[in-house]
Design an enzyme around this catalytic site. Structure first.
Site, short mmCIF file in Angstrom:
data_model
loop_
_atom_site.label_atom_id
_atom_site.label_comp_id
_atom_site.label_asym_id
_atom_site.label_seq_id
_atom_site.Cartn_x
_atom_site.Cartn_y
_atom_site.Cartn_z
N HIS A 27 49.20 42.70 45.56
CA HIS A 27 48.72 44.00 46.14
C HIS A 27 48.71 44.11 47.63
CE1 HIS A 27 46.02 44.81 42.27
NE2 HIS A 27 47.21 44.62 42.12
N GLU A 47 46.72 44.24 50.22
CA GLU A 47 46.11 43.60 51.11
C GLU A 47 46.44 42.02 51.14
OE1 GLU A 47 43.33 46.62 49.06
OE2 GLU A 47 45.16 45.38 48.80
#
Length: 364
Positions: free
Chosen positions: A54, A56
């Site tokens: 993802h 982040e």
């Protein structure tokens, strides 16, 4: 603590990197993230492919790859960090372990399974703040949020028209209104979508293939969808003949009339004698996993989709020509619009010149 101007700057940046993965991450949302400490950008990341890291975690990986210490940094995300174990571990967990001090996100995650990350982060002592100052950062996850909230696919309508708003002659001739570069851009759009849809009128008039051709990388092999009330898809059409090679779905009230090898059907009810398009769209999402649809239809289907409020975006290719023929076909028909208040209004998303054509992007 970051001010609103700097927040918008970094969220805009996160949105720009997020869209790089359009066509690669769906049905997951497009998400971008930027890590900043003392005014210095330490890491940038985006969710690059379905099943991959993802945004982040990609940004953290990017920062560490450059030797940066992210403890005490501020993380700017287009979407609230997730808090569940799916194909990847939760991003909240990674941010807590990294020791960041604050997370600024443009939009809450509405999904029941993944939403609520801000509460977990705050419980771990990380400040969290919703910041909607970047329109681009908010909108980049529109298709995902819309699907979660409605159960409908995100619908993009595309058409080419003359300056006076005509998409075909009175006899139905429409090839070609736009220039070659515009047509190539349509194939690139097809290569990023779950489905490309038309009505029976377009099938009978143009006999299209609806696949992406001449594209360097086809990110998604789009299903071809036909809205065909009476099950009239011709057996000698290109769609029928290639159904074994490309996924082909007919939305119809008479699935028993379709017996073409490789063609799948979706039974749809009728509303006032016409296909229930809202139910059909929900069925495409729930039964076939179609989360976004590019509609390249004629005025009858476009008018019906507009009337049902099923068009989320419109991409209009305006060619430098005028027909001046009142019997020529406009982009949409079949609606009753007795006053200006009954118009379906859009907001302008962007304008781009492509040769002598102009591409105009609208959002509902």
């Amino acid at each position: 603590m970051p001010n609103s101007r700097s927040s918008k700057y970094y969220l805009d940046m996160a949105a720009r990197v997020a869209v790089r993965a359009r066509g690669d991450v769906e049905p997951n949302p497009l998400v971008g993230a930027v890590i900043v400490k003392d005014g210095e950008i330490l890491g940038i990341g985006h969710h690059g492919r379905f099943g991959g890291l993802h945004a982040e975690r990609e940004a953290l990986k990017n920062a560490r790859g450059h030797g940066h210490d992210v403890s005490g940094a501020v993380v700017y995300c287009t979407l609230e960090p997730c808090c569940h174990h799916g194909k990847q571990p939760p991003c909240c967990e990674a941010l807590i372990e990294a020791g960041v001090s604050e997370v600024v996100y443009a939009r809450p995650d509405p999904a029941e399974v993944s939403g609520g990350g801000h509460a977990i982060l705050e419980a771990a002592g990380i400040r969290c703040r919703l910041d909607e100052s970047s329109v681009n950062a908010v909108r980049v996850s529109d298709p995902f949020v819309f699907g979660v909230e409605t159960g409908l696919p995100w619908v993009v309508a595309k058409w080419a028209q003359t300056i006076d708003g005509k998409i075909a002659t009175a006899a139905g001739e429409s090839q070609w209104i736009s220039n070659e570069r515009s047509r190539r851009s349509v194939h690139r759009m097809r290569a990023r979508m779950d489905a490309v849809a038309v009505g029976m009128g377009t099938v009978l008039a143009d006999d299209p293939m609806l696949n992406a051709r001449g594209v360097r990388r086809v990110r998604r092999s789009a299903a071809r969808v036909v809205f065909d009330t009476h099950g009239r898809l011709p057996t000698d059409s290109k769609l029928a003949k290639s159904a074994g090679e490309f996924r082909t779905i007919v939305c119809t009230n008479h699935p028993e009339a379709i017996s073409i090898p490789g063609v799948r059907t979706l039974r749809c009810g009728l509303v006032n004698g016409k296909l229930d398009l809202r139910a059909a769209m929900k069925g495409l999402r729930s039964e076939f996993g179609i989360h976004n649809v590019l509609v390249e239809a004629g005025p009858t289907l476009l008018g019906a989709l507009l009337d049902a409020d099923l068009i989320n975006e419109a991409v209009v290719h305006v060619a430098p020509g005028v027909m001046g023929d009142e019997s020529a076909k406009g982009c949409a028909s079949g609606r009753v619009c007795e006053s200006l208040s009954q118009m379906k209004r859009f907001t302008l998303g962007g304008v781009r010149r492509v040769g002598d054509d102009v591409h105009v992007h609208y959002r509902r």
